[in-house]
Design a protein around this motif. Sequence first.
Motif, PDB file in Angstrom:
ATOM      1  N   MET A  70       0.844  -1.190   0.000  1.00 22.16           N
ATOM      2  CA  MET A  70       0.000   0.000   0.000  1.00 22.16           C
ATOM      3  C   MET A  70       0.879   1.240   0.000  1.00 22.16           C
ATOM      4  O   MET A  70       1.891   1.294   0.691  1.00 22.16           O
ATOM      5  CB  MET A  70      -0.907  -0.004   1.231  1.00 22.16           C
ATOM      6  CG  MET A  70      -1.777   1.210   1.372  1.00 22.16           C
ATOM      7  SD  MET A  70      -2.967   1.039   2.713  1.00 22.16           S
ATOM      8  CE  MET A  70      -1.960   1.540   4.106  1.00 22.16           C
ATOM      9  N   ASN A  89       1.690   7.965  -3.840  1.00 15.45           N
ATOM     10  CA  ASN A  89       1.088   7.557  -5.106  1.00 15.45           C
ATOM     11  C   ASN A  89       1.096   8.707  -6.107  1.00 15.45           C
ATOM     12  O   ASN A  89       1.370   8.516  -7.299  1.00 15.45           O
ATOM     13  CB  ASN A  89      -0.335   7.050  -4.883  1.00 15.45           C
ATOM     14  CG  ASN A  89      -0.863   6.276  -6.083  1.00 15.45           C
ATOM     15  OD1 ASN A  89      -0.167   5.430  -6.649  1.00 15.45           O
ATOM     16  ND2 ASN A  89      -2.096   6.571  -6.486  1.00 15.45           N
ATOM     17  N   GLN A 131       1.131   1.544 -13.717  1.00 13.97           N
ATOM     18  CA  GLN A 131       0.407   0.301 -13.487  1.00 13.97           C
ATOM     19  C   GLN A 131       0.651  -0.709 -14.606  1.00 13.97           C
ATOM     20  O   GLN A 131       0.556  -1.923 -14.383  1.00 13.97           O
ATOM     21  CB  GLN A 131      -1.082   0.546 -13.262  1.00 13.97           C
ATOM     22  CG  GLN A 131      -1.867   1.212 -14.346  1.00 13.97           C
ATOM     23  CD  GLN A 131      -2.978   2.089 -13.770  1.00 13.97           C
ATOM     24  OE1 GLN A 131      -2.729   3.025 -13.022  1.00 13.97           O
ATOM     25  NE2 GLN A 131      -4.220   1.784 -14.120  1.00 13.97           N
ATOM     26  N   GLN A 180      -8.159  -0.937 -13.301  1.00  7.80           N
ATOM     27  CA  GLN A 180      -7.660  -0.353 -12.059  1.00  7.80           C
ATOM     28  C   GLN A 180      -7.981   1.132 -11.955  1.00  7.80           C
ATOM     29  O   GLN A 180      -7.816   1.733 -10.887  1.00  7.80           O
ATOM     30  CB  GLN A 180      -6.136  -0.536 -11.963  1.00  7.80           C
ATOM     31  CG  GLN A 180      -5.677  -1.973 -11.838  1.00  7.80           C
ATOM     32  CD  GLN A 180      -4.160  -2.075 -11.857  1.00  7.80           C
ATOM     33  OE1 GLN A 180      -3.464  -1.353 -11.157  1.00  7.80           O
ATOM     34  NE2 GLN A 180      -3.651  -2.970 -12.694  1.00  7.80           N
ATOM     35  N   ALA A 229      -4.310   4.222 -10.771  1.00 10.65           N
ATOM     36  CA  ALA A 229      -4.689   3.311  -9.695  1.00 10.65           C
ATOM     37  C   ALA A 229      -4.507   3.984  -8.329  1.00 10.65           C
ATOM     38  O   ALA A 229      -3.504   4.673  -8.096  1.00 10.65           O
ATOM     39  CB  ALA A 229      -3.848   2.038  -9.770  1.00 10.65           C
ATOM     40  N   ARG A 233      -3.386   3.388  -5.023  1.00 13.73           N
ATOM     41  CA  ARG A 233      -2.601   2.377  -4.313  1.00 13.73           C
ATOM     42  C   ARG A 233      -2.780   2.441  -2.802  1.00 13.73           C
ATOM     43  O   ARG A 233      -2.276   1.576  -2.089  1.00 13.73           O
ATOM     44  CB  ARG A 233      -1.133   2.499  -4.710  1.00 13.73           C
ATOM     45  CG  ARG A 233      -0.894   2.084  -6.166  1.00 13.73           C
ATOM     46  CD  ARG A 233       0.493   2.429  -6.654  1.00 13.73           C
ATOM     47  NE  ARG A 233       0.678   1.969  -8.030  1.00 13.73           N
ATOM     48  CZ  ARG A 233       0.222   2.611  -9.103  1.00 13.73           C
ATOM     49  NH1 ARG A 233      -0.455   3.746  -8.960  1.00 13.73           N
ATOM     50  NH2 ARG A 233       0.417   2.121 -10.309  1.00 13.73           N
ATOM     51  N   GLU A 288      -4.863  -0.768  -1.858  1.00 14.23           N
ATOM     52  CA  GLU A 288      -4.405  -2.112  -2.197  1.00 14.23           C
ATOM     53  C   GLU A 288      -3.910  -2.867  -0.962  1.00 14.23           C
ATOM     54  O   GLU A 288      -3.643  -2.283   0.095  1.00 14.23           O
ATOM     55  CB  GLU A 288      -3.293  -2.035  -3.243  1.00 14.23           C
ATOM     56  CG  GLU A 288      -2.027  -1.386  -2.724  1.00 14.23           C
ATOM     57  CD  GLU A 288      -0.999  -1.123  -3.810  1.00 14.23           C
ATOM     58  OE1 GLU A 288      -1.304  -1.273  -5.004  1.00 14.23           O
ATOM     59  OE2 GLU A 288       0.135  -0.744  -3.452  1.00 14.23           O
ATOM     60  N   HIS A 289      -3.773  -4.172  -1.120  1.00  9.99           N
ATOM     61  CA  HIS A 289      -3.245  -5.043  -0.070  1.00  9.99           C
ATOM     62  C   HIS A 289      -2.210  -5.959  -0.714  1.00  9.99           C
ATOM     63  O   HIS A 289      -2.569  -6.973  -1.319  1.00  9.99           O
ATOM     64  CB  HIS A 289      -4.366  -5.856   0.587  1.00  9.99           C
ATOM     65  CG  HIS A 289      -5.390  -5.023   1.279  1.00  9.99           C
ATOM     66  ND1 HIS A 289      -6.415  -4.389   0.596  1.00  9.99           N
ATOM     67  CD2 HIS A 289      -5.541  -4.700   2.589  1.00  9.99           C
ATOM     68  CE1 HIS A 289      -7.169  -3.727   1.464  1.00  9.99           C
ATOM     69  NE2 HIS A 289      -6.656  -3.896   2.674  1.00  9.99           N
ATOM     70  N   LEU A 290      -0.952  -5.603  -0.614  1.00  8.13           N
ATOM     71  CA  LEU A 290       0.099  -6.358  -1.283  1.00  8.13           C
ATOM     72  C   LEU A 290       0.489  -7.582  -0.483  1.00  8.13           C
ATOM     73  O   LEU A 290       0.488  -7.558   0.754  1.00  8.13           O
ATOM     74  CB  LEU A 290       1.329  -5.477  -1.497  1.00  8.13           C
ATOM     75  CG  LEU A 290       1.135  -4.215  -2.339  1.00  8.13           C
ATOM     76  CD1 LEU A 290       2.470  -3.545  -2.581  1.00  8.13           C
ATOM     77  CD2 LEU A 290       0.439  -4.520  -3.661  1.00  8.13           C
ATOM     78  N   ASP A 308       3.640 -10.050  -4.680  1.00  8.23           N
ATOM     79  CA  ASP A 308       3.905  -8.722  -5.234  1.00  8.23           C
ATOM     80  C   ASP A 308       5.341  -8.259  -5.001  1.00  8.23           C
ATOM     81  O   ASP A 308       5.625  -7.054  -5.064  1.00  8.23           O
ATOM     82  CB  ASP A 308       2.929  -7.707  -4.627  1.00  8.23           C
ATOM     83  CG  ASP A 308       1.486  -8.077  -4.888  1.00  8.23           C
ATOM     84  OD1 ASP A 308       1.116  -8.199  -6.065  1.00  8.23           O
ATOM     85  OD2 ASP A 308       0.732  -8.260  -3.908  1.00  8.23           O
TER      86      ASP A 308
END
Length: 427
Positions: A1, A7, A168, A319, A323, A325, A328-330, A334
């Motif tokens: 994240m 970002n 992305q 996305q 996107a 970010r 998100e949940h990496l 990833d």
Amino acid sequence: MLSTERNERLTRFDAGTPMGELLRRYWWPVAISADLPRHDLRKVRLLGENLVLYRLARGDVHLLEDRCPHRGAALSYGIVEDNGLRCPYHGWLFDGAGACLEQPGEPDGSTFAHRVEAKAYPARELGGLVFAYLGPDPVPTLPRYDLFCWDDAIRDIGFAVVPCNFVQIMENAVDLDHVAWLHGRYSEWMAGRGHAVRIPATFAKLNREVAFEEFEHGILMRRQLHGQNTDADDWSVGHPLVFPHMLRLGGGGSSHYHLRVPIDNENTWVLWYTAWRPGGLPVPEPGPITSFEVPWRWPGGEHRVDHVEGQDIMAWVTQGRIADRSLEHLGTVDRGVILLRRMYFQAMTDVAEGRDPLGVRRGGDDVIDIPQENEKFGSGINFVRDFLTAAYPRFSPRRIEIARRYTEVGLDLGLNLTDPDRAGAAS
């Protein structure tokens, strides 16, 4: 994240932004050479800047800001003359360095033209592409990566304009686990529902182990598929992301560059550049470098997911234009994405502190060989068969010729390609 602030830092390419200043240190393809005939011009857009690219009658190419310094009219509607580009509004003429050569409305003896210039940028041609550099002096060397220099291979270039942020798309390049799911399992599921999807069998094999390491050109990626040992090319050789914008891969006598070019913050020009040497042998009379559009939407606007690149583009575009970010949940899967982001942020720091970032070259014009596995997915010639039928080469106007060349060196692909699939080329 990533936080919202980080970002923004990663995904904004305008002049003066950290990422924009980083990306302006590199050469970028802005056109396919064959699309720019002599004595002609075209609009191009790179890193949020509107530009005009033109070719003189003698063949050299030049790049200017698409704005006349007189009163701001677009030079992309101008007139290409023997020694420069003339503004359509009042006839001011500019050479490739931006110098004003003529101002028809000014009196004889006026020196006004000496005090006016258009903004000009370096442009060079290599491997059937026109490259541009928008950064500060001194101008770095245009890297002569190997495939751009092969004159004994069939070379063709697929392309598409994709409405999402460049980063992305690059993150997809270091995501080794999406291949078996998006291109393997998803294709199988779509085919099972009656959709006309060619299932790329060689793409469906699951990874047993993956690894990512920094090296002199960017990130070297390795995978060991279930059933493979560490002697397999996918692990012992691997394939690289060439920082900051290019993926190299291939197999079975095909070699590929996937280039991603940031038009602006929300649009990317994607190029799939392929050099074909069936059987690994030089190709006699390979012909000109050709290009073709890769369709990714149906006429009604829905995503085409009946080929590999259409599936990738669906994943990129859905996305969002940029996107978020922070949502998100990496996971462990990833690792490559996390490494690439770290390298972008480090390179931004390098530029801010006055250092050349990774991949900027100074001096020398030697050909740069980039590593690539030869037995992709351990599948040999089956990789080429799947690529010609399930990926972007199925839209190439030369795919029948490519298949024939394989047959001529004793590698029959077992394909009937008498009717190339070029339908639905809406983008």
